[in-house]
Design a protein around this motif. Structure first.
Motif, PDB file in Angstrom:
ATOM      1  N   PHE A   1      43.473  59.802  38.399  1.00 44.32           N
ATOM      2  CA  PHE A   1      43.914  59.797  39.797  1.00 44.32           C
ATOM      3  C   PHE A   1      44.741  61.036  40.142  1.00 44.32           C
ATOM      4  CE2 PHE A   1      42.662  55.426  39.560  1.00 44.32           C
ATOM      5  CZ  PHE A   1      42.315  55.090  40.858  1.00 44.32           C
ATOM      6  N   TRP A   2      45.642  61.424  39.250  1.00 40.13           N
ATOM      7  CA  TRP A   2      46.513  62.555  39.566  1.00 40.13           C
ATOM      8  C   TRP A   2      45.734  63.865  39.596  1.00 40.13           C
ATOM      9  CZ3 TRP A   2      49.318  59.584  41.745  1.00 40.13           C
ATOM     10  CH2 TRP A   2      50.077  58.566  41.184  1.00 40.13           C
ATOM     11  N   ASN A   3      44.693  63.970  38.787  1.00 37.64           N
ATOM     12  CA  ASN A   3      43.820  65.147  38.890  1.00 37.64           C
ATOM     13  C   ASN A   3      43.066  65.141  40.210  1.00 37.64           C
ATOM     14  OD1 ASN A   3      44.501  66.184  36.376  1.00 37.64           O
ATOM     15  ND2 ASN A   3      42.873  65.087  35.313  1.00 37.64           N
ATOM     16  N   LEU A   4      42.653  63.953  40.637  1.00 38.16           N
ATOM     17  CA  LEU A   4      41.909  63.831  41.893  1.00 38.16           C
ATOM     18  C   LEU A   4      42.753  64.275  43.083  1.00 38.16           C
ATOM     19  CD1 LEU A   4      39.300  62.787  43.308  1.00 38.16           C
ATOM     20  CD2 LEU A   4      40.423  60.561  43.462  1.00 38.16           C
ATOM     21  N   THR A   5      44.017  63.883  43.100  1.00 38.98           N
ATOM     22  CA  THR A   5      44.893  64.221  44.223  1.00 38.98           C
ATOM     23  C   THR A   5      45.651  65.531  44.004  1.00 38.98           C
ATOM     24  OG1 THR A   5      46.726  62.927  43.284  1.00 38.98           O
ATOM     25  CG2 THR A   5      45.229  61.792  44.798  1.00 38.98           C
TER      26      THR A   5
END
Length: 268
Positions: free
Chosen positions: A38-42
């Motif tokens: 998720f943190w890579n996505l955002t």
């Protein structure tokens, strides 16, 4: 679903910074979100420590463009993880089971979800995506896939065999004396699962859900969950039980999750 919705919004807006988080008060939740990407996505990095599940794989997105160009990098990533998980069990036949389960599932998802015939306006190619998550927890290998397409109840309605099979399912439900009203969408999902072995089957296509159930049936602790439209279908190997329910609100697209048992020598 959360991951998929964030990614779709980013693509619709053509802005990968359109969604940001303020804070995550739970370290465990933050680690879990990081584990699945998720943190890579955002484009954020809340915590720099190791993943909560060090052997887990982040969520994989398969795009329509990669399908057209025969780009199998995401598939190879999933299969590599599956192979490594099975090797730890020492179960050689598990490699074949996991490989067949994944490849059969993925080969079937391309066929109908975003077919133009089911939409008043064709879905742009950049929004024709599928999301996969795989994880090994002890002796259970879980696979889940999600799409934002037309949904099983809509796609199955165009099949010439669907009406007769759904009518048969309705009759069986009445005989079993279900105490709740079962939505047509739940019956449609069951029809899609049963089609591969039914007398209505007319060709060699559309076996994906039937074969997924066959894999689950080899697992004494197996289960398969499907959500689509207003329908919820669940199958459990224990007791050979099926559950059909009506959702309180429509489910966009289709989510399928099921598991294989890996007879372990060591925990994975």
């Amino acid at each position: 679903m959360l991951y998929a919705n964030i990614e779709q919004i980013q693509k619709e807006r053509e802005d990968y910074s359109v969604i940001k988080t303020i804070a995550c008060k739970s370290k465990e939740v933050s680690l879990l979100l990081r584990t699945y990407g998720f943190w890579n996505l955002t484009g954020e990095s809340r915590i720099r420590s190791n993943k909560i599940y060090p052997d887990s794989l982040d969520i994989c997105t398969m795009t329509y463009a990669s399908h057209l160009s025969s780009d199998k990098s995401a598939l190879r990533k999933i299969l590599k993880y599956a192979q490594a998980s099975v090797i730890k069990t020492g179960m050689q036949e598990g490699r074949v089971l996991a490989y067949n389960a994944i490849t059969e599932s993925i080969s079937n998802v391309w066929q109908h979800a975003y077919d133009d015939v089911f939409f008043t306006q064709p879905v742009p190619e950049e929004l024709r995506n599928w999301w996969f998550i795989v994880q090994c927890i002890h002796d259970q290998f879980y696979i889940a896939m999600y799409d934002m397409g037309a949904g099983i109840p809509t796609t199955i309605s165009k099949k010439p065999w669907a009406a007769a099979l759904i009518e048969t399912i309705s009759s069986l439900i009445e005989l079993r004396g279900y105490k709740v009203v079962v939505s047509p969408d739940a019956k449609s999902i069951k029809a899609a699962v049963d089609y591969g072995r039914s007398r209505f089957k007319q060709d060699n296509r559309g076996k994906g859900l039937t074969e997924a159930k066959d894999f689950v049936q080899q697992n004494p602790q197996g289960s398969m969950l499907i959500f689509s439209g207003l329908g919820h279908y669940e199958y459990k190997t224990e007791g050979d039980d099926e559950l059909l329910e009506t959702l309180s609100s429509p489910f966009r697209g289709t989510l399928i999750q099921w598991n294989l048992r890996l007879e372990t020598k060591n925990e994975c």
